[in-house]
Design an enzyme around this catalytic site. Structure first.
Site, mmCIF file in Angstrom:
data_model
loop_
_atom_site.group_PDB
_atom_site.id
_atom_site.type_symbol
_atom_site.label_atom_id
_atom_site.label_comp_id
_atom_site.label_asym_id
_atom_site.label_seq_id
_atom_site.Cartn_x
_atom_site.Cartn_y
_atom_site.Cartn_z
ATOM 1 N N HIS A 74 0.829 -1.220 0.000
ATOM 2 C CA HIS A 74 0.000 0.000 0.000
ATOM 3 C C HIS A 74 0.860 1.266 0.000
ATOM 4 O O HIS A 74 0.496 2.281 0.596
ATOM 5 C CB HIS A 74 -0.952 0.038 1.207
ATOM 6 C CG HIS A 74 -1.930 -1.085 1.233
ATOM 7 N ND1 HIS A 74 -3.200 -0.983 0.721
ATOM 8 C CD2 HIS A 74 -1.834 -2.352 1.699
ATOM 9 C CE1 HIS A 74 -3.843 -2.131 0.872
ATOM 10 N NE2 HIS A 74 -3.036 -2.985 1.460
ATOM 11 N N ASN A 147 -10.286 -2.958 2.411
ATOM 12 C CA ASN A 147 -9.964 -2.976 0.984
ATOM 13 C C ASN A 147 -11.228 -2.773 0.160
ATOM 14 O O ASN A 147 -12.327 -2.802 0.708
ATOM 15 C CB ASN A 147 -9.352 -4.337 0.599
ATOM 16 C CG ASN A 147 -7.881 -4.459 0.969
ATOM 17 O OD1 ASN A 147 -7.196 -3.463 1.186
ATOM 18 N ND2 ASN A 147 -7.396 -5.672 1.034
ATOM 19 N N HIS A 338 -4.176 1.034 11.982
ATOM 20 C CA HIS A 338 -3.979 -0.226 12.708
ATOM 21 C C HIS A 338 -5.346 -0.852 12.986
ATOM 22 O O HIS A 338 -6.176 -0.221 13.659
ATOM 23 C CB HIS A 338 -3.267 0.081 14.038
ATOM 24 C CG HIS A 338 -2.737 -1.143 14.724
ATOM 25 N ND1 HIS A 338 -3.414 -2.336 14.762
ATOM 26 C CD2 HIS A 338 -1.589 -1.345 15.401
ATOM 27 C CE1 HIS A 338 -2.707 -3.217 15.434
ATOM 28 N NE2 HIS A 338 -1.586 -2.644 15.821
ATOM 29 N N TYR A 361 0.812 -4.160 12.249
ATOM 30 C CA TYR A 361 0.659 -2.735 11.931
ATOM 31 C C TYR A 361 1.470 -1.818 12.852
ATOM 32 O O TYR A 361 1.956 -0.779 12.413
ATOM 33 C CB TYR A 361 -0.826 -2.350 11.882
ATOM 34 C CG TYR A 361 -1.484 -2.888 10.615
ATOM 35 C CD1 TYR A 361 -1.682 -4.258 10.446
ATOM 36 C CD2 TYR A 361 -1.861 -2.057 9.580
ATOM 37 C CE1 TYR A 361 -2.251 -4.771 9.293
ATOM 38 C CE2 TYR A 361 -2.440 -2.564 8.417
ATOM 39 C CZ TYR A 361 -2.625 -3.924 8.285
ATOM 40 O OH TYR A 361 -3.183 -4.428 7.137
HETATM 41 FE FE1 HDE Z 1 -2.531 -4.831 5.468
HETATM 42 N N1 HDE Z 1 -0.708 -4.049 5.939
HETATM 43 N N2 HDE Z 1 -1.870 -6.662 6.039
HETATM 44 N N3 HDE Z 1 -4.273 -5.692 4.851
HETATM 45 N N4 HDE Z 1 -3.193 -3.074 4.854
HETATM 46 C C1 HDE Z 1 -0.369 -2.763 5.787
HETATM 47 O O1 HDE Z 1 0.731 -1.469 7.402
HETATM 48 C C2 HDE Z 1 -0.773 -6.896 6.781
HETATM 49 C C3 HDE Z 1 -4.608 -7.001 4.944
HETATM 50 C C4 HDE Z 1 -4.448 -2.775 4.418
HETATM 51 O O2 HDE Z 1 -3.290 3.457 3.932
HETATM 52 C C5 HDE Z 1 0.947 -2.433 6.406
HETATM 53 O O3 HDE Z 1 1.005 0.747 7.751
HETATM 54 C C6 HDE Z 1 -0.699 -8.277 7.155
HETATM 55 C C7 HDE Z 1 -6.013 -7.194 4.733
HETATM 56 C C8 HDE Z 1 -4.516 -1.370 4.043
HETATM 57 O O4 HDE Z 1 -1.727 3.328 5.448
HETATM 58 C C9 HDE Z 1 1.367 -3.763 7.034
HETATM 59 C C10 HDE Z 1 -1.795 -8.869 6.575
HETATM 60 C C11 HDE Z 1 -6.510 -5.949 4.494
HETATM 61 C C12 HDE Z 1 -3.254 -0.866 4.286
HETATM 62 C C13 HDE Z 1 0.224 -4.672 6.667
HETATM 63 C C14 HDE Z 1 -2.532 -7.840 5.901
HETATM 64 C C15 HDE Z 1 -5.415 -5.033 4.559
HETATM 65 C C16 HDE Z 1 -2.452 -1.948 4.796
HETATM 66 C C17 HDE Z 1 1.935 -1.788 5.480
HETATM 67 C C18 HDE Z 1 -2.162 -10.331 6.611
HETATM 68 C C19 HDE Z 1 -7.950 -5.561 4.181
HETATM 69 C C20 HDE Z 1 -2.766 0.540 4.030
HETATM 70 C C21 HDE Z 1 1.974 -0.330 5.891
HETATM 71 C C22 HDE Z 1 -2.977 -10.702 7.641
HETATM 72 C C23 HDE Z 1 -8.869 -5.870 5.234
HETATM 73 C C24 HDE Z 1 -3.093 1.461 5.156
HETATM 74 C C25 HDE Z 1 1.187 -0.252 7.091
HETATM 75 C C26 HDE Z 1 -2.669 2.863 4.822
HETATM 76 C C27 HDE Z 1 -1.119 -1.805 5.196
HETATM 77 C C28 HDE Z 1 0.172 -5.944 7.087
HETATM 78 C C29 HDE Z 1 -3.706 -8.091 5.157
HETATM 79 C C30 HDE Z 1 -5.592 -3.623 4.309
HETATM 80 C C31 HDE Z 1 2.717 -4.298 6.620
HETATM 81 C C32 HDE Z 1 0.385 -8.940 7.981
HETATM 82 C C33 HDE Z 1 -6.786 -8.515 4.818
HETATM 83 C C34 HDE Z 1 -5.722 -0.632 3.500
HETATM 84 O O5 HDE Z 1 1.445 -3.678 8.416
#
Ligand code: HDE
Length: 679
Positions: A74, A147, A338, A361
């Site tokens: 993202h 999402n 988060h 997060y």
């Molecule tokens: Fe994320 N995801 N994600 N994700 N995600 C990040 O956090 C992660 C997942 C989502 O505009 C990171 O600050 C893991 C699902 C959005 O700043 C990180 C898993 C969904 C955004 C991270 C998921 C999301 C992130 C990278 C597996 C939809 C952007 C930067 C379980 C429900 C937020 C950050 C923004 C961002 C980890 C899966 C949505 C690395 C481990 C499912 C919208 O922490």
């Protein structure tokens, strides 16, 4: 906190940090007035630069450290401020204060993003879009980090690094950027079949949205609502755009990536600047605890939806995005979301994907924002006070007074004091847990295809064609024949016919098998059933001198009155004059814009003479036609259209100008005309 009080509070908070450098004297960061900013301090006019030039050193050092690590996923995102209001009290289901009183306005900050690309990548790539909302409530920040697709690729967070490694550019040559059309992604898919349902969404039009303003948002996981009596409900969150859900076509999306890589952010920014505020309704699906096992899927499985026809979406409030950021780095880049930022009345479930996210997060912000004090950044600060015994660390801004920084204590009267549940303290939902420590997955998570089939069954014919084309494109870019074959064989479990058509296109063996016996469909999944409105659609108006002033001005006036944005395109910038003395300003030339940047075209009048004009118009019309866009033509424009395409759906050429305008607006509202024969 009543109407606007929260908003004012967040605004006042941000205000403390807003600085306008205009008309000010230049100083160093220590406040010393600077006398010269173009020449470093040298020993003689042609001599070496001196170490003692502290102004030079400060300026360069700061510059050298301007970049922070981009988000690992993202990375490319864009955000806006706004407000949220609940329509009616949700007391029956949750005690969350911001969901009680329709007169209360809660400030929000929303960041939309792509997932795979780097921070500078194009925006209309085929990808999932992030839809992350921070609600600044009086009980603390609540983040809904979702999402634009309601399911996910994997069922357990431990697989996230594998998924992301597979979709990111391949490590040996760092290609391709921001694209899933390559070997490692599809190898991952074929060997992790829990991704089947998500891949169907990924191959659908959902991953090439027309605008951030025209896509749905989903919390994805199953959360809990908990009411004042302690009764809990399973809940899924939805954002529904008031403009409906609309997409680009793939050829167009690819061309926009080159012509306007900032397509989505520009659309969001410009519409907010024009006060076309962006509206989403918040919906919830609610399942009572006693009904947890009533479904033919596990309600904790993030690769499953709760079909809206089985569990209706209750619309509970509206969010309006109405203010652009002042500074993209300070706000959009530094915002830290988060899924674990909760308020009393909202809680987690045991969805193993959600559970893993709760760790990730905070961890990611530590590396990205450089320490544990990122909550003090203006964009991340809650609007309510926060007090605890956490101290120090990189970039600490709070000046905590007093000698006590531990709990329990007597020197500060044992403060700050934890609050009981009745006093507003967060108490985790007391779910009874009894199990063995195992690394395993529940049997109830093991059906990977039923809902993928339901998704396919729910698509209209044009949507099915787009899915087949998307598979054929993506797999066509895969070099390994074995991976192509594996994927086709996998998706024969969804539709043998679909898989066979793709196999034929990509030159692998068509899979054998029977048509699935699953006939269930969910009409809510088809974008064809979405809201259709003309508001904020962008129409390019091709016009030359000597146009019919009264007719054309009339059409443009009606379009604008309906909320449609019009831009006049001609050969040169400046003013065009009509045969009856009207004047109109040219907004774009054929050189500065492109048909892919418009939702529709109006071929007006007054361009007969120039062959170049005709050639450029031909290009615009051809592109709009093959992208199924509405095309209106009157006067000379009509003559042109009639020579090239006779009567096609979405092409409006009526002579009666009032009838023409009415029909053209309705064609614009329809968005795309899939019943048009393009080849
Ligand atoms: Fe994320 N995801 N994600 N994700 N995600 C990040 O956090 C992660 C997942 C989502 O505009 C990171 O600050 C893991 C699902 C959005 O700043 C990180 C898993 C969904 C955004 C991270 C998921 C999301 C992130 C990278 C597996 C939809 C952007 C930067 C379980 C429900 C937020 C950050 C923004 C961002 C980890 C899966 C949505 C690395 C481990 C499912 C919208 O922490």
């Amino acid at each position: 906190m009543k109407r606007n009080e929260g908003l004012n509070k967040k605004d006042a908070q941000l205000d403390q940090f807003r600085v306008n450098d205009q008309d000010k004297d230049m100083t160093t960061n220590q406040g010393l007035k600077v006398s010269e900013d173009e020449f470093s301090l040298k020993a003689g006019e042609r001599g070496p630069t001196l170490m003692e030039d502290f102004h030079f050193r400060e300026k360069i050092t700061h510059f050298d450290h301007e970049r922070i690590p981009e988000r690992v996923v993202h990375a490319r995102g864009y955000a806006a401020h706004g407000e949220f209001q609940v329509y009616e009290s949700m007391k029956e289901y949750t005690k969350a204060k911001f969901l009680q009183d329709p007169s209360v306005t809660t400030p929000v900050f929303v960041r939309f993003s792509t997932v795979a690309g780097s921070r500078g990548s194009a925006e209309t790539v085929r990808d999932v879009r992030g839809f992350a909302t921070k609600f600044y409530t009086e009980e603390g920040n609540f983040d809904l980090v979702g999402n634009n697709i309601p399911v996910f690729f994997i069922q357990d967070a431990i697989k996230f690094p594998d998924l992301v490694h597979a979709v990111k550019p391949e490590p040996h040559n760092e290609m391709p950027q921001a694209a899933s059309a390559h070997d490692t992604f599809w190898d991952f898919v074929a060997n992790n079949q829990e991704s089947a349902h998500m891949i169907m969404w990924h191959m659908s039009d959902r991953t090439i949205p027309r605008s951030f303003r025209m896509m749905e948002g989903f919390g994805v996981h199953t959360f809990r609502f908990v009411n004042e009596e302690g009764i809990a409900f399973f809940v899924k969150f939805h954002w529904k755009p008031l403009l409906g859900v609309h997409s680009l076509v793939w050829d167009e999306a690819q061309k926009i990536s080159g012509k306007e890589p900032d397509f989505h952010r520009r659309d969001l920014w410009e519409n907010i600047e024009k006060a076309n505020y962006v509206e989403f309704e918040l919906g919830v699906q609610i399942i009572e605890e006693k009904d947890e096992f009533m479904f033919d899927f596990d309600i904790l499985d993030p690769t499953k939806i709760w079909p809206e026809e089985d569990v209706p979406v209750k619309i509970i409030g509206k969010m309006t995005l109405n203010r652009n950021v002042d500074n993209v780095f300070a706000e959009t880049e530094q915002v830290a979301f988060h899924p674990g930022h909760l308020v009393p009345g909202i809680d987690f479930t045991n969805d193993p994907l959600l559970q893993g996210r709760l760790f990730s997060y905070t961890d990611t912000q530590l590396i990205r924002l450089g320490g544990p004090n990122f909550h003090e950044l203006p964009i991340n600060r809650p609007v309510c006070p926060f007090h605890n015994n956490q101290r120090d660390g990189y970039g600490r801004q709070t000046i905590n007074q007093g000698q006590v920084s531990y709990h329990k204590n007597s020197l500060a009267g044992n403060t700050p004091t934890p609050a009981s549940e009745v006093e507003g303290g967060f108490v985790h939902y007391q779910e009874k847990i009894d199990g063995r420590k195992i690394r395993n997955r529940s049997e109830s998570f093991k059906d990977h295809f039923s809902q993928a089939i339901m998704f396919w069954n729910s698509m209209s014919e044009p949507e099915k064609k787009h899915i087949i084309d998307a598979f054929s494109f993506e797999l066509g870019k895969v070099k390994s024949e074995s991976v192509r074959q594996q994927v086709v064989d996998m998706f024969a479990n969804v539709s043998v016919e679909m898989a066979a058509t793709v196999a034929d296109a990509i030159g692998v063996v068509p899979p054998q098998g029977q048509k699935s016996s699953i006939t269930k469909s969910s009409p809510a999944l088809s974008q064809l059933n979405t809201v259709k409105k003309p508001d904020t659609r962008k129409v390019g108006v091709i016009l030359g001198n000597d146009f019919n002033g009264s007719d054309i001005m009339n059409v443009l006036h009606e379009l604008t009155e309906t909320g449609i944005e019009v831009e006049v395109i001609s050969e040169k910038f400046g003013k065009l004059r009509s045969s009856d003395g009207e004047e109109i300003t040219v907004d774009q030339t054929f050189l500065t814009c492109d048909p892919v940047l418009f939702d529709g075209l109006y071929i007006g009048d007054g361009y007969g003479a120039s062959p170049k004009f005709k050639q450029d118009t031909a290009h615009f019309v051809q592109e709009a036609f093959v992208h199924y866009k509405p095309i209106g033509a009157t006067h000379e424009g009509k003559k042109y259209i009639q020579q090239h395409m006779i009567c096609s759906p979405g092409v409006v050429t009526d002579d009666d100008i009032n009838l023409f305008t009415k029909k053209f607006i309705s064609a614009i509202s329809a968005h795309r005309h899939w019943d048009r024969k393009v080849i």
